[in-house]
Motif scaffolding. Structure first.
Motif, PDB file in Angstrom:
ATOM      1  N   LEU B 209       5.804 -11.518  -2.033  1.00 39.76           N
ATOM      2  CA  LEU B 209       6.019 -10.510  -0.996  1.00 39.76           C
ATOM      3  C   LEU B 209       5.494  -9.177  -1.501  1.00 39.76           C
ATOM      4  O   LEU B 209       5.759  -8.791  -2.641  1.00 39.76           O
ATOM      5  N   ILE B 210       4.773  -8.485  -0.659  1.00 40.31           N
ATOM      6  CA  ILE B 210       4.220  -7.186  -1.040  1.00 40.31           C
ATOM      7  C   ILE B 210       4.405  -6.217   0.117  1.00 40.31           C
ATOM      8  O   ILE B 210       4.715  -6.615   1.239  1.00 40.31           O
ATOM      9  N   THR B 211       4.195  -4.958  -0.166  1.00 37.46           N
ATOM     10  CA  THR B 211       4.038  -4.000   0.913  1.00 37.46           C
ATOM     11  C   THR B 211       2.560  -4.007   1.309  1.00 37.46           C
ATOM     12  O   THR B 211       1.702  -4.284   0.470  1.00 37.46           O
ATOM     13  N   PRO B 212       2.247  -3.736   2.579  1.00 33.94           N
ATOM     14  CA  PRO B 212       0.847  -3.895   3.008  1.00 33.94           C
ATOM     15  C   PRO B 212      -0.143  -3.039   2.235  1.00 33.94           C
ATOM     16  O   PRO B 212      -1.328  -3.383   2.148  1.00 33.94           O
ATOM     17  N   ASP B 213       0.319  -1.940   1.607  1.00 33.43           N
ATOM     18  CA  ASP B 213      -0.655  -1.142   0.853  1.00 33.43           C
ATOM     19  C   ASP B 213      -1.109  -1.842  -0.427  1.00 33.43           C
ATOM     20  O   ASP B 213      -2.087  -1.436  -1.039  1.00 33.43           O
ATOM     21  N   ALA B 214      -0.405  -2.897  -0.823  1.00 31.14           N
ATOM     22  CA  ALA B 214      -0.800  -3.616  -2.040  1.00 31.14           C
ATOM     23  C   ALA B 214      -1.634  -4.841  -1.724  1.00 31.14           C
ATOM     24  O   ALA B 214      -1.792  -5.711  -2.563  1.00 31.14           O
ATOM     25  N   LYS B 215      -2.186  -4.917  -0.541  1.00 29.32           N
ATOM     26  CA  LYS B 215      -2.910  -6.143  -0.171  1.00 29.32           C
ATOM     27  C   LYS B 215      -4.232  -6.243  -0.922  1.00 29.32           C
ATOM     28  O   LYS B 215      -4.839  -5.238  -1.310  1.00 29.32           O
ATOM     29  N   LEU B 216      -4.629  -7.479  -1.125  1.00 32.87           N
ATOM     30  CA  LEU B 216      -5.860  -7.766  -1.862  1.00 32.87           C
ATOM     31  C   LEU B 216      -6.661  -8.792  -1.078  1.00 32.87           C
ATOM     32  O   LEU B 216      -6.079  -9.712  -0.491  1.00 32.87           O
ATOM     33  N   PRO B 217      -7.979  -8.665  -1.050  1.00 30.34           N
ATOM     34  CA  PRO B 217      -8.770  -9.658  -0.315  1.00 30.34           C
ATOM     35  C   PRO B 217      -8.752 -11.010  -1.020  1.00 30.34           C
ATOM     36  O   PRO B 217      -8.674 -11.072  -2.251  1.00 30.34           O
TER      37      PRO B 217
END
Lengths: 287, 381
Positions: B209-217
């Motif tokens: 689970l992450i916050t959306p600012d930590a998303k990675l492609p």
């Protein structure tokens, strides 16, 4: 029919497939072709495994991991480049200097006879024993602890037994060594002398039943016959024929060779420190 | 059961509602699976053993029954060749299938992705005062981001009663895989999970689970340098399965004497309930039963050292759950005093090791003794 069954295991896809399907839980040792450069392989001395036993990993399969063992060996070699750890055996007389926060000059030097040695990798240790002011003292040193400033071998020799724990029950003169003992030098290339001294034990009670240990380096124990009869019952003469026991307790020879070839680039440095400690002449100031 | 008991203990000990919900979700959604080949069910717990295991929506069934396909060795080799062509020929180009995504900026509310690691052993290190520490070595084996699940998609699959907090509604997830596996071993559906990212199927798959600012492609590799020496992590692992055990081993009961007239009850628990009006055994009574093979999380472990060449990190303590060689999940620590601060933010969203120049091979905590340094000398006072 069986040969038509496709061998679809993980290893076959990325590595050279083994000769047959792996059924053991621990896969067989496959030499890593990438890491061993066969051009530079020098012949290694036959006594490598006795001089540097802690470079061989613990053979228990559930604890083995080749990457961890390699990282551990790298750390050991790095530490050895800072502090020379000489060649020594059970029965050698050694002096160890360690940093000690509570000592007046912040270092502590202890002289004693090595009565046991063990551990693999960075956990390697040895025990020194001496009698000081009529008090037997034993100190365990971790060979790769950064507190160790200096390890000196004052007299390089072996004894008849693999462990000298019976010195605890021997007369104190057998484990008394002066703290200002001079290092004794061995001629270059001489084999490590074996001291065949027979130690006299104090009368019972002892820490252990030494009559059951098949000790070579002790004088007649002087016990009644019933003790030897009991010892006879506890003998395990079949263990020397137990091939599986030996297999579980050792690292395969070809893997040992690979490990020692891996540390071969550091061999010069290891050998020079080994030679330094050997160069001490035998002055035979036995007391 | 174990997760619930952990959550329950946190619920009663937690500080605010937001965190409680967050933790519950974190724990409940850390559904992980082990790809066991062949028979599967070698390791079963007695607890809830009849409960049907449901796979999360992002993880289809991975293995299938293998049968002799009568392939000739040359056919087999040809298959391997095709697969290696498909997956390694494009090594000169970027592994990412999509354009790089804009990278988020770390804030104190951010939650980063974790990594899947393998416990490879325990060995001692020493600190600058000569104190010996035991450290566990965690290898990060070929971790890659497989999929990004945005919050709205994640919300569709979560129970509304379990996720009614505005904060957790904004949580996204990253599916991360470790260790490539032969694609011929897995099902078509499982292979399809990796189709978008163009990765080889992974042996181990999990969701963070992450916050959306930590998303990675998808396709982004994760390395051990995702964590820095001095950071604190929580490590989740499955404890060693010890089977059905008695109370002496399972609960460290003392047993009963070997002699003095004791017969046939040297290792038995003794009395299990009081008499009187209760006349029953209270729930939670410690009894013999299945021991081990449970998810256990160790929190607040300091990272002492990171090797970027072999992707190994040295984590405080010898007690990380699981045997040597087992997989564990590593998260940024959830403890308050172990979290990242604005003075010392983590590499965010991850450490892009391939893009950096001159990454050190070994990173040490300043308190740790480095083996190449001289022996420790205490100064005269």
């Amino acid at each position: 029919m069986l040969s038509a069954v496709p061998r679809r295991i993980f290893h076959t896809f990325f590595r050279k497939p083994p000769a047959q399907r792996v059924t053991a839980k621990v896969p067989p040792y496959i030499r890593d072709q990438l890491d061993s450069n066969t051009d530079n392989e020098q012949p290694l001395p036959h006594d490598f495994r006795t001089v540097y036993p802690e470079f061989l990993p613990d053979p228990r399969p559930e604890w083995r991991n080749r990457l961890r063992e390699r990282l551990e060996r790298n750390d050991m070699l790095t530490r050895r480049s800072v502090v020379a750890i000489p060649e020594f055996y059970i029965g050698s007389i050694m002096a160890v200097t360690v940093g000690d926060r509570n000592a007046s000059d912040k270092t502590n030097r202890f002289v004693g006879i090595c009565i046991s040695r063990g551990g693999t990798g960075l956990r390697a240790w040895f025990n020194l024993r001496n009698v000081i002011d009529h008090q037997g003292l034993e100190i365990m040193y971790e060979m790769y602890s950064p507190l160790i400033r200096n390890i000196e071998v004052l007299r390089l020799e072996k004894r008849l037994d693999e462990e000298l724990l019976y010195l605890r029950d021997a007369l104190p003169e057998y484990s008394t060594f002066p703290l200002d003992m001079e290092p004794e030098l061995l001629p270059e290339g001489a084999p490590v002398p074996i001291n065949d001294i027979k130690v006299k034990l104090k009368p019972r009670p002892w820490h252990e039943r030494w009559e059951r240990k098949n000790l070579q380096g002790v004088q007649d124990l002087g016990l009644p016959q019933r003790f030897y009869n009991k010892a006879k019952l506890h003998e395990k003469p079949w263990e020397k024929y137990d091939l599986m026991m030996e297999y579980r307790a050792t690292i395969p020879e070809e893997e040992q060779a690979d490990i020692f070839h891996e540390i071969a680039p550091h061999y010069q440095q290891l050998e020079s420190s080994r030679r330094q400690s050997k160069r001490r002449l035998a002055q035979t100031s036995r007391y | 059961m174990s997760l619930l008991s952990v959550t329950r203990s946190i619920l009663y000990g937690g500080k605010n509602n937001l965190q409680k919900i967050e933790v519950i979700n974190l724990l409940l959604q850390q559904n992980t699976s082990v790809l066991t080949g062949g028979t599967g069910g070698g390791a079963t717990t007695r607890n809830m053993s009849r409960m049907k295991k449901t796979r999360p929506f992002w993880q289809p069934k991975s293995t299938r029954t293998l049968y002799p396909e009568e392939l000739t060795p040359s056919n087999e080799a040809f298959g391997s060749e095709v697969i290696s062509d498909q997956h390694t020929s494009s090594s000169t180009t970027s592994p990412l299938k999509c354009e790089p995504w804009p990278r988020g900026v770390w804030s104190e509310a951010s939650m980063r992705c974790g990594v899947i690691a393998r416990k490879i052993g325990v060995y001692p290190m020493w600190d600058n005062n000569g104190r010996r520490l035991l450290t566990t070595l965690l290898e990060v084996p070929d971790n890659e981001v497989v999929k990004y699940i945005p919050p709205e998609k994640l919300l569709e699959h979560t129970h509304p009663k379990k996720n009614n907090n505005t904060h957790t509604k904004e949580m996204a997830a990253l599916v991360v895989g470790a260790d490539p596996i032969d694609p011929r071993l897995v099902t078509k559906e499982y292979y399809g999970v990796f189709a978008d990212s163009g990765l080889l199927p992974k042996k181990k798959l999990t969701k963070f689970l992450i916050t959306p600012d930590a998303k990675l492609p998808p396709g982004t590799p994760l390395y051990a340098s995702h964590y820095r020496p001095g950071q604190y992590v929580d490590v989740l692992g499955t404890t060693i399965d010890r089977g059905f055990q008695g109370v002496m081993k399972r609960w460290l009961f003392k047993g009963m004497p070997a002699t003095h007239g004791v017969t046939k009850s040297h290792r038995r628990p003794g009395n299990i309930g009081s008499g009187g009006e209760k006349a029953r055994v209270l729930p939670g009574q410690k009894m013999p039963g299945h021991m081990g093979n449970k998810k256990r999380i160790l929190r607040g472990l300091k990272i002492w050292r990171v090797n970027t060449k072999y992707n190994v990190m040295w984590v405080q303590g010898p007690a990380i759950p699981g045997a040597t060689g087992s997989y564990v999940y590593v998260y940024d620590s959830w403890y308050h005093h172990c979290r990242h601060t604005p003075d010392n933010p983590p590499p965010f969203p991850t450490f892009f090791q391939d893009e950096e120049e001159g990454v050190e091979e070994e990173m040490y905590h300043p308190d740790l003794h480095v083996f190449s340094k001289p022996s420790i000398a205490f100064n005269e006072k």
